[in-house]
Scaffold this motif. Structure first.
Motif, short mmCIF file in Angstrom:
data_model
loop_
_atom_site.label_atom_id
_atom_site.label_comp_id
_atom_site.label_asym_id
_atom_site.label_seq_id
_atom_site.Cartn_x
_atom_site.Cartn_y
_atom_site.Cartn_z
N SER A 157 0.84 -1.20 0.00
CA SER A 157 0.00 0.00 0.00
C SER A 157 0.87 1.25 0.00
O SER A 157 2.06 1.19 0.29
CB SER A 157 -0.92 0.00 1.22
N GLY A 158 0.24 2.38 -0.33
CA GLY A 158 1.03 3.61 -0.46
C GLY A 158 2.14 3.41 -1.47
O GLY A 158 3.28 3.85 -1.28
N ALA A 159 1.80 2.78 -2.58
CA ALA A 159 2.80 2.22 -3.49
C ALA A 159 3.68 3.26 -4.16
O ALA A 159 4.82 2.97 -4.52
CB ALA A 159 2.12 1.36 -4.55
N THR A 160 3.18 4.48 -4.35
CA THR A 160 4.01 5.50 -5.01
C THR A 160 4.91 6.25 -4.05
O THR A 160 5.76 7.03 -4.46
CB THR A 160 3.12 6.52 -5.75
N GLY A 161 4.73 6.04 -2.74
CA GLY A 161 5.56 6.71 -1.75
C GLY A 161 6.94 6.09 -1.64
O GLY A 161 7.26 5.11 -2.32
N GLY A 162 7.76 6.65 -0.76
CA GLY A 162 9.14 6.19 -0.62
C GLY A 162 9.25 4.76 -0.18
O GLY A 162 9.92 3.94 -0.83
N VAL A 163 8.59 4.40 0.93
CA VAL A 163 8.66 3.02 1.42
C VAL A 163 8.03 2.07 0.42
O VAL A 163 8.59 1.02 0.08
CB VAL A 163 7.97 2.89 2.79
N TYR A 176 9.26 -11.97 -6.30
CA TYR A 176 7.87 -11.99 -5.87
C TYR A 176 6.98 -11.24 -6.86
O TYR A 176 7.42 -10.29 -7.51
CB TYR A 176 7.73 -11.35 -4.48
N ARG A 177 5.73 -11.66 -6.93
CA ARG A 177 4.70 -10.91 -7.67
C ARG A 177 4.07 -9.91 -6.71
O ARG A 177 3.68 -10.28 -5.60
CB ARG A 177 3.64 -11.84 -8.23
N VAL A 178 3.98 -8.66 -7.15
CA VAL A 178 3.56 -7.59 -6.26
C VAL A 178 2.31 -6.89 -6.80
O VAL A 178 2.23 -6.55 -7.98
CB VAL A 178 4.68 -6.54 -6.10
N ALA A 179 1.35 -6.68 -5.90
CA ALA A 179 0.16 -5.87 -6.21
C ALA A 179 0.34 -4.51 -5.55
O ALA A 179 0.42 -4.41 -4.32
CB ALA A 179 -1.10 -6.55 -5.68
N ALA A 180 0.44 -3.46 -6.36
CA ALA A 180 0.61 -2.10 -5.85
C ALA A 180 -0.77 -1.49 -5.58
O ALA A 180 -1.63 -1.47 -6.46
CB ALA A 180 1.36 -1.25 -6.87
N ARG A 202 -6.92 2.19 -4.31
CA ARG A 202 -7.05 2.24 -2.85
C ARG A 202 -8.50 2.10 -2.43
O ARG A 202 -8.81 1.50 -1.39
CB ARG A 202 -6.46 3.54 -2.28
N ALA A 203 -9.43 2.64 -3.23
CA ALA A 203 -10.85 2.55 -2.89
C ALA A 203 -11.30 1.09 -2.77
O ALA A 203 -12.13 0.76 -1.93
CB ALA A 203 -11.69 3.27 -3.95
N GLU A 204 -10.71 0.23 -3.57
CA GLU A 204 -11.04 -1.20 -3.52
C GLU A 204 -10.56 -1.83 -2.23
O GLU A 204 -11.08 -2.88 -1.82
CB GLU A 204 -10.40 -1.90 -4.73
N MET A 205 -9.58 -1.19 -1.58
CA MET A 205 -9.01 -1.75 -0.35
C MET A 205 -9.49 -1.00 0.89
O MET A 205 -8.81 -0.97 1.91
CB MET A 205 -7.48 -1.70 -0.44
N GLU A 206 -10.66 -0.41 0.81
CA GLU A 206 -11.26 0.24 1.97
C GLU A 206 -12.64 -0.37 2.21
O GLU A 206 -13.68 0.25 2.01
CB GLU A 206 -11.34 1.76 1.75
N ASP A 207 -12.62 -1.63 2.61
CA ASP A 207 -13.85 -2.41 2.77
C ASP A 207 -14.74 -1.83 3.87
O ASP A 207 -14.28 -1.54 4.97
CB ASP A 207 -13.48 -3.86 3.13
N ALA A 208 -16.01 -1.65 3.53
CA ALA A 208 -16.97 -1.11 4.49
C ALA A 208 -18.10 -2.09 4.76
O ALA A 208 -19.15 -1.71 5.29
CB ALA A 208 -17.54 0.21 3.97
N VAL A 222 3.02 -5.34 2.61
CA VAL A 222 3.74 -4.23 3.23
C VAL A 222 2.76 -3.06 3.27
O VAL A 222 2.39 -2.53 2.22
CB VAL A 222 5.00 -3.85 2.43
N ASP A 223 2.31 -2.71 4.47
CA ASP A 223 1.37 -1.60 4.59
C ASP A 223 2.08 -0.35 5.09
O ASP A 223 2.75 -0.38 6.13
CB ASP A 223 0.22 -1.93 5.55
N THR A 224 1.90 0.75 4.38
CA THR A 224 2.55 2.01 4.75
C THR A 224 1.55 3.09 5.14
O THR A 224 1.97 4.21 5.42
CB THR A 224 3.40 2.54 3.58
#
Length: 331
Positions: A157-163, A176-180, A202-208, A222-224
């Motif tokens: 997550s936060g895939a475009t950021g530094g971490v 590894y295969r990575v999902a950004a 990101r909207a897809e990963m905000e389950d309500a 890896v969650d940032t």
């Protein structure tokens, strides 16, 4: 004899903070064992908070931020370090309440310093910086947990950021295969270029839905960002999976039940790079210089001088920065 140098200074102007490039000299630096001539630094979110007057980061102003340093030892009173040594400093109090890497020199305790490993230049070490070091600790935790490339997709997550961007690059490098996970549609080409196999909004990963668990989707992550994104990832892990957590820009709450932990046997691992004991750091840097080193680190970065930093600080505070920004102190 004092050396003069340029530094970015953050100052409190009656409650309004601004930054400017000033001339300082080494006599003004704090006490410490080792004087380092800084060749490169890097811009992190914590630097931007310090530069904008966040007193939970830096309490005394005027102040020179910069939590990362790569440079050459100029003077040393410590036996372990000699003039001419190439070194890295990240974390501890550097750039927080100790004058930091956005200046041409720093003076620090000997116990904060790591020797530049073979296979890495000073410039490359700051393409990593604290963000890359944090990403490496996250990858290390996933490997120690026993997750293998064949086990499935790794989410970042936060895939475009530094971490996030460094984590994607390292994971891709070691197979590894990575999902950004990203909210920036304009950055899809960048993410694929640094190694993402899939891109998830990101909207897809905000389950309500309120469901205690979701369909198994990721072997690890890896969650940032924290918050609902971290919650959704935890609910979506496969049996025995692990998530590393190092950020909170999406929120500090974690609204979920115990079910994913006791039914799927998942793990949540907190990652801290600031106070990690010095003896644990060289091995991580050696991995970054060796088998984890992406083939083209330059695709992650923009290089700037001190005068360009204020604009970049505004960008990172607004969430508009992609990849890493490194600072050439003598540009």
């Amino acid at each position: 004899m004092a050396n003069t140098f340029k530094a970015l200074q953050a100052a409190d102007r009656g409650g309004r903070f601004d930054t400017s490039v000033i001339t300082r000299n080494t006599d003004e630096l704090p006490d410490g064992d080792v004087l380092i001539k800084v060749h490169y630094s890097s811009l992190n979110y914590k630097d931007a908070m310090s530069a904008s007057g966040n007193r939970s980061i830096s309490k005394i102003y005027p102040h020179t931020p910069g939590i990362d340093v790569a440079g050459i030892v100029e003077e040393s009173s410590a036996d372990d370090w000699k003039a001419g040594d190439s070194v890295i400093v990240t974390g501890f109090d550097l750039g927080m309440n100790t004058s930091g890497g956005f200046g041409g020199y720093v003076r620090v305790p000997a116990g904060w310093i790591v020797r530049l490993p073979v296979g890495l230049t000073l410039r490359e070490s700051m393409i990593y910086g604290t963000a890359g070091f944090t990403a490496a600790l996250s990858v290390q935790a996933i490997l120690k947990h026993g997750i293998k490339p064949a086990d499935g997709l790794i989410a970042v997550s936060g895939a475009t950021g530094g971490v996030g961007s460094v984590a994607i690059s390292i994971l891709d490098r070691i197979g590894y295969r990575v999902a950004a996970i990203s909210s920036k549609e304009s950055s899809h080409a960048f993410l694929r270029n640094i190694g993402a196999s899939e891109i998830i909004s990101r909207a897809e990963m905000e389950d309500a839905s309120g469901k205690p668990m979701l369909k198994s989707r990721f072997a690890a992550a890896v969650d940032t960002v924290g918050g609902t994104v971290l919650t959704t990832i935890l609910k979506s892990l496969s049996y025995g999976g692990i998530v590393t957590a190092c950020g909170l820009v999406n929120g500090t709450d974690l609204p979920l039940t115990i079910f994913p932990f006791i039914i799927k046997g998942i793990h949540l691992a907190g990652i801290d790079s600031v106070n990690l004991p010095i003896e644990k750091r060289p091995h991580v840097w050696q991995s970054l210089a060796g088998e984890w080193k992406p083939k083209n680190l330059d695709r992650l970065i923009t290089e700037v001088g001190l005068e360009e930093l204020p604009v970049r600080i505004e960008q990172i505070l607004k969430g508009q920065m992609t990849g890493r920004v490194i600072v050439n102190l003598w540009r």
